[in-house]
Design an enzyme around this catalytic site. Structure first.
Site, PDB file in Angstrom:
ATOM      1  CE  LYS A   1      46.796   8.332  31.634  1.00  0.00           C
ATOM      2  NZ  LYS A   1      48.023   8.587  32.416  1.00  0.00           N
TER       3      LYS A   1
ATOM      4  CB  THR B   1      49.747  -1.123  37.438  1.00  0.00           C
ATOM      5  OG1 THR B   1      48.989  -0.957  38.649  1.00  0.00           O
ATOM      6  CG2 THR B   1      49.356  -2.424  36.762  1.00  0.00           C
TER       7      THR B   1
ATOM      8  N   GLY C   1      53.273   3.664  38.522  1.00  0.00           N
ATOM      9  CA  GLY C   1      54.036   4.485  37.587  1.00  0.00           C
ATOM     10  C   GLY C   1      53.684   4.327  36.130  1.00  0.00           C
ATOM     11  CB  THR C   2      51.013   2.527  34.266  1.00  0.00           C
ATOM     12  OG1 THR C   2      49.970   2.971  35.140  1.00  0.00           O
ATOM     13  CG2 THR C   2      51.374   1.093  34.597  1.00  0.00           C
ATOM     14  N   GLY C   3      51.294   5.717  34.407  1.00  0.00           N
ATOM     15  CA  GLY C   3      50.976   7.004  33.788  1.00  0.00           C
ATOM     16  C   GLY C   3      52.214   7.824  33.496  1.00  0.00           C
ATOM     17  CB  CYS C   4      55.230   8.561  35.548  1.00  0.00           C
ATOM     18  SG  CYS C   4      54.435   9.151  37.048  1.00  0.00           S
TER      19      CYS C   4
END
Length: 268
Positions: free
Chosen positions: A176, A208, A210-213
Site C-alpha cells: 500500500k 483515515t 483504521g484504513t489498513g484494518c
C-alpha cells in the site's frame, strides 16, 4: 454470493475506528459474518494510543478454537498481534484448526499516531511463522521497509519491493502506497502470476484512522465469499474509498471512516 464467515484475530480499539471494531463493521457492511478473537485491549482515540493491555495467549487460543470448532470460517484476518508469543500461538491454532482457510495478514506494527503495536523482536517471528501461512499480506510502506530491511523510496520502487516480499516465501502481497506524497495513491498487488497496479486520486482528509484494518478485513470478506484475489482487492479498495468519503468527522485527530456506507437502512 455466499455470506462468508470471517474470523478476525486482532486488537480492540476503544475509539471504534480501527482494530476489531473496524474489522467487524467492514465485514458486516460487505455482507459477511464476522467473528473475533481479541489479542489486546487498547486505550485510544483519534489522537493516539495511550495504553495497551495484552490478552493472555491461552485465552487467545481458547477464543480461536471455540469459534473455529463451532461456527467455522471461510477466511481469516489477523491484525495486531503485539509480541512473539502471541504470533506463535495464533500460528499454532491456524495450522491445527484451519488448514487451507485463506488468511489475510495485516502486519500491524505502528499506529497512525506513532505508537508501536508490535514489539521489535517479534518481527522475525512474524516473518517466520505467520506470513508464510497467509494467502495475502497487506503491508504499508513503513511495514514493508521493516520486513525488507531497506527503504522503498517512491512508487516506482513499489513493484520491485512487492516482488521481493514474495521472495520471502509469501503467496501474495498488497503493498500500500498511501504514505507516499502526491495526488495519486498507488497500491501494488503481487502474486506468482504477476503484478497488478491500483491507482486512485488522493482524498485530502484527516479522517483515515483504521484504513489498513478496514481494507484487510474487506478483502478477507471477499475471499470468504468466493471472490478471486484481484476482484476482492478491487472491491475492498472501492469500499474503503467510499467509507473515507462518508467519514462522520469525529475526533480532534485522525478520525474514523464511515464504515456503514454500504448499509441501506431502508431494507432493515
Amino acid at each position: 454470493m455466499t455470506q462468508g464467515r470471517v474470523l478476525i484475530i486482532a486488537g480492540s480499539d476503544s475509539g471504534g475506528g480501527a482494530g476489531i471494531q473496524a474489522d467487524l463493521k467492514a465485514v458486516t457492511a460487505l455482507g459477511g459474518y464476522a467473528a473475533t478473537a481479541i489479542t489486546a485491549l487498547t486505550a485510544q482515540n483519534t489522537e493516539g494510543v495511550f495504553g495497551v493491555l495484552p490478552v493472555p495467549t491461552d485465552f487467545i487460543r481458547q477464543q480461536m478454537e471455540l469459534v473455529l470448532r463451532d461456527i467455522g470460517a471461510d477466511a481469516l484476518k489477523t491484525g495486531m498481534l503485539h509480541d512473539a508469543l502471541t504470533i506463535e500461538t495464533v500460528a499454532d491454532v491456524l495450522e491445527a484448526e484451519a488448514p487451507g482457510v485463506p488468511l489475510v495478514a495485516d502486519p500491524v506494527m505502528v499506529a497512525k499516531g506513532g505508537h508501536a503495536l508490535l514489539q521489535p523482536e517479534a518481527v522475525a517471528t512474524l516473518k517466520r511463522r505467520l506470513l508464510p501461512l497467509a494467502a495475502l499480506i497487506t503491508p504499508n510502506l513503513p511495514e514493508a521497509e521493516v520486513l525488507l530491511g531497506r527503504p522503498v523510496p517512491d512508487a516506482a520502487a513499489m513493484p520491485g519491493a512487492a516482488e521481493e516480499l514474495l521472495g520471502l516465501g509469501l503467496k501474495a502481497v498488497l503493498l500500500k502506497g498511501g504514505h507516499l506524497p502526491g495526488e495519486e495513491v498507488v497500491d501494488i498487488l503481487a502474486t506468482p502470476a504477476g503484478v497488478m497496479r491500483f491507482e486512485d486520486r488522493r482524498i485530502e482528509t484527516r479522517h483515515t484512522h483504521g484504513t489498513g484494518c478496514t481494507l484487510a478485513s474487506a478483502i478477507a470478506a471477499g475471499l470468504a465469499q468466493g471472490m478471486p484475489m484481484g476482484a476482492a482487492v478491487a472491491r475492498a479498495r472501492r469500499y474503503v474509498r467510499a467509507a473515507i468519503l462518508a467519514a462522520p468527522g469525529f475526533g480532534k485527530g485522525h478520525g474514523p471512516l464511515g464504515h456503514g456506507v454500504t448499509v441501506d437502512p431502508g431494507r432493515v
